[in-house]
Design a protein around this motif. Sequence first.
Motif, PDB file in Angstrom:
ATOM      1  N   ALA A  22      21.778  37.022  12.866  1.00  0.00           N
ATOM      2  CA  ALA A  22      20.765  36.772  11.830  1.00  0.00           C
ATOM      3  C   ALA A  22      21.294  37.182  10.459  1.00  0.00           C
ATOM      4  O   ALA A  22      21.150  36.433   9.487  1.00  0.00           O
ATOM      5  CB  ALA A  22      19.481  37.528  12.156  1.00  0.00           C
ATOM      6  N   PHE A  23      21.908  38.345  10.376  1.00  0.00           N
ATOM      7  CA  PHE A  23      22.415  38.802   9.085  1.00  0.00           C
ATOM      8  C   PHE A  23      23.572  37.926   8.588  1.00  0.00           C
ATOM      9  O   PHE A  23      23.671  37.654   7.399  1.00  0.00           O
ATOM     10  CB  PHE A  23      22.816  40.274   9.140  1.00  0.00           C
ATOM     11  CG  PHE A  23      21.633  41.211   9.295  1.00  0.00           C
ATOM     12  CD1 PHE A  23      20.444  40.987   8.611  1.00  0.00           C
ATOM     13  CD2 PHE A  23      21.698  42.303  10.135  1.00  0.00           C
ATOM     14  CE1 PHE A  23      19.347  41.831   8.750  1.00  0.00           C
ATOM     15  CE2 PHE A  23      20.612  43.166  10.283  1.00  0.00           C
ATOM     16  CZ  PHE A  23      19.438  42.923   9.592  1.00  0.00           C
ATOM     17  N   LYS A  24      24.417  37.458   9.522  1.00  0.00           N
ATOM     18  CA  LYS A  24      25.515  36.560   9.131  1.00  0.00           C
ATOM     19  C   LYS A  24      24.995  35.220   8.631  1.00  0.00           C
ATOM     20  O   LYS A  24      25.606  34.594   7.773  1.00  0.00           O
ATOM     21  CB  LYS A  24      26.447  36.302  10.324  1.00  0.00           C
ATOM     22  CG  LYS A  24      27.425  37.392  10.593  1.00  0.00           C
ATOM     23  CD  LYS A  24      28.337  36.996  11.745  1.00  0.00           C
ATOM     24  CE  LYS A  24      29.302  38.100  12.089  1.00  0.00           C
ATOM     25  NZ  LYS A  24      30.118  37.762  13.275  1.00  0.00           N
ATOM     26  N   ASN A  25      23.889  34.778   9.214  1.00  0.00           N
ATOM     27  CA  ASN A  25      23.353  33.452   8.898  1.00  0.00           C
ATOM     28  C   ASN A  25      22.095  33.495   8.043  1.00  0.00           C
ATOM     29  O   ASN A  25      21.370  32.510   7.964  1.00  0.00           O
ATOM     30  CB  ASN A  25      23.073  32.693  10.204  1.00  0.00           C
ATOM     31  CG  ASN A  25      24.344  32.443  10.971  1.00  0.00           C
ATOM     32  OD1 ASN A  25      25.230  31.750  10.499  1.00  0.00           O
ATOM     33  ND2 ASN A  25      24.450  33.047  12.146  1.00  0.00           N
ATOM     34  N   ALA A  70      18.282  47.219   2.985  1.00  0.00           N
ATOM     35  CA  ALA A  70      17.318  46.164   3.309  1.00  0.00           C
ATOM     36  C   ALA A  70      17.548  45.658   4.728  1.00  0.00           C
ATOM     37  O   ALA A  70      16.590  45.363   5.446  1.00  0.00           O
ATOM     38  CB  ALA A  70      17.420  45.022   2.307  1.00  0.00           C
ATOM     39  N   GLN A  71      18.803  45.557   5.150  1.00  0.00           N
ATOM     40  CA  GLN A  71      19.094  45.151   6.534  1.00  0.00           C
ATOM     41  C   GLN A  71      18.481  46.158   7.504  1.00  0.00           C
ATOM     42  O   GLN A  71      17.874  45.778   8.495  1.00  0.00           O
ATOM     43  CB  GLN A  71      20.598  45.051   6.764  1.00  0.00           C
ATOM     44  CG  GLN A  71      21.236  43.864   6.120  1.00  0.00           C
ATOM     45  CD  GLN A  71      22.723  43.774   6.430  1.00  0.00           C
ATOM     46  OE1 GLN A  71      23.350  44.739   6.866  1.00  0.00           O
ATOM     47  NE2 GLN A  71      23.282  42.598   6.191  1.00  0.00           N
ATOM     48  N   TYR A  72      18.622  47.430   7.206  1.00  0.00           N
ATOM     49  CA  TYR A  72      18.048  48.467   8.056  1.00  0.00           C
ATOM     50  C   TYR A  72      16.519  48.371   8.074  1.00  0.00           C
ATOM     51  O   TYR A  72      15.891  48.535   9.121  1.00  0.00           O
ATOM     52  CB  TYR A  72      18.507  49.851   7.600  1.00  0.00           C
ATOM     53  CG  TYR A  72      17.990  50.962   8.477  1.00  0.00           C
ATOM     54  CD1 TYR A  72      18.394  51.065   9.810  1.00  0.00           C
ATOM     55  CD2 TYR A  72      17.085  51.895   7.989  1.00  0.00           C
ATOM     56  CE1 TYR A  72      17.911  52.074  10.633  1.00  0.00           C
ATOM     57  CE2 TYR A  72      16.590  52.902   8.801  1.00  0.00           C
ATOM     58  CZ  TYR A  72      17.005  52.989  10.121  1.00  0.00           C
ATOM     59  OH  TYR A  72      16.514  53.982  10.934  1.00  0.00           O
ATOM     60  N   GLU A  73      15.920  48.085   6.920  1.00  0.00           N
ATOM     61  CA  GLU A  73      14.460  47.919   6.857  1.00  0.00           C
ATOM     62  C   GLU A  73      14.005  46.769   7.750  1.00  0.00           C
ATOM     63  O   GLU A  73      13.025  46.897   8.488  1.00  0.00           O
ATOM     64  CB  GLU A  73      14.009  47.653   5.418  1.00  0.00           C
ATOM     65  CG  GLU A  73      14.033  48.866   4.522  1.00  0.00           C
ATOM     66  CD  GLU A  73      13.589  48.538   3.106  1.00  0.00           C
ATOM     67  OE1 GLU A  73      12.513  47.916   2.950  1.00  0.00           O
ATOM     68  OE2 GLU A  73      14.322  48.898   2.170  1.00  0.00           O
ATOM     69  N   LEU A  74      14.714  45.633   7.685  1.00  0.00           N
ATOM     70  CA  LEU A  74      14.363  44.494   8.542  1.00  0.00           C
ATOM     71  C   LEU A  74      14.527  44.858  10.007  1.00  0.00           C
ATOM     72  O   LEU A  74      13.705  44.504  10.844  1.00  0.00           O
ATOM     73  CB  LEU A  74      15.219  43.272   8.200  1.00  0.00           C
ATOM     74  CG  LEU A  74      14.752  42.423   7.037  1.00  0.00           C
ATOM     75  CD1 LEU A  74      15.697  41.239   6.828  1.00  0.00           C
ATOM     76  CD2 LEU A  74      13.340  41.927   7.215  1.00  0.00           C
ATOM     77  N   TYR A  75      15.600  45.571  10.301  1.00  0.00           N
ATOM     78  CA  TYR A  75      15.838  45.988  11.680  1.00  0.00           C
ATOM     79  C   TYR A  75      14.677  46.864  12.159  1.00  0.00           C
ATOM     80  O   TYR A  75      14.149  46.662  13.256  1.00  0.00           O
ATOM     81  CB  TYR A  75      17.170  46.739  11.801  1.00  0.00           C
ATOM     82  CG  TYR A  75      17.489  47.139  13.217  1.00  0.00           C
ATOM     83  CD1 TYR A  75      18.081  46.236  14.087  1.00  0.00           C
ATOM     84  CD2 TYR A  75      17.168  48.401  13.696  1.00  0.00           C
ATOM     85  CE1 TYR A  75      18.362  46.581  15.401  1.00  0.00           C
ATOM     86  CE2 TYR A  75      17.444  48.760  15.004  1.00  0.00           C
ATOM     87  CZ  TYR A  75      18.035  47.846  15.839  1.00  0.00           C
ATOM     88  OH  TYR A  75      18.297  48.201  17.143  1.00  0.00           O
TER      89      TYR A  75
END
Length: 186
Positions: free
Chosen positions: A61-64, A24-29
């Motif tokens: 962004a991912f950390k927060n 999902a992180q990769y998708e957002l990226y």
Amino acid sequence: METSTYQDVNQQVVERCKGGDNRAQYELYKLYSKAMFNVSMRITNDYAEAEDVLQEAFISAFKNLHTYKSEASFGSWLKKIVVNAAINSIRKKRSELVPMDERMVAEVPDEVPDDNDVEWQIDKVRRAIQRLPDGYRVVLSLYLLDGYDHAEIGEILGVSESTSKSQYSRARKKLLEIMREPHFAA
């Protein structure tokens, strides 16, 4: 209805990210990296620096992500992170806004020149913006291209609203001055 579906899909991806899903992180990226790179590039005016800012912004962004509330779109929330990261990067280079009393800008009329005076080509405008001093370029980009108002720009940069307005006015004049330079016409 289509926009609503897009927002729902984005919200689902964000929720998956919050759950620790690396895909999902990769998708957002993939969804946001190009637009956010363009924001970063307009502010930093340096390709490598813009790439670094983009990476730092996504890491932040991912950390927060737990602080993200669905009140605003994810893209708006991420854009604020990118803008702040880009401005911090410029500050690290020890660049400052041009002082209010500096007289480097010649008086240039506010009216838009005729097509005969200046060819208003997108490439020329982009090149002229790149030649602006950092402080001018940042305020001009945030106001014209990113849609922030002067109060928001002042808050982001830690300056007064009137300083933002002044920097914008001077940036516009300097931009016209650059575009009128005889050797810039090509």
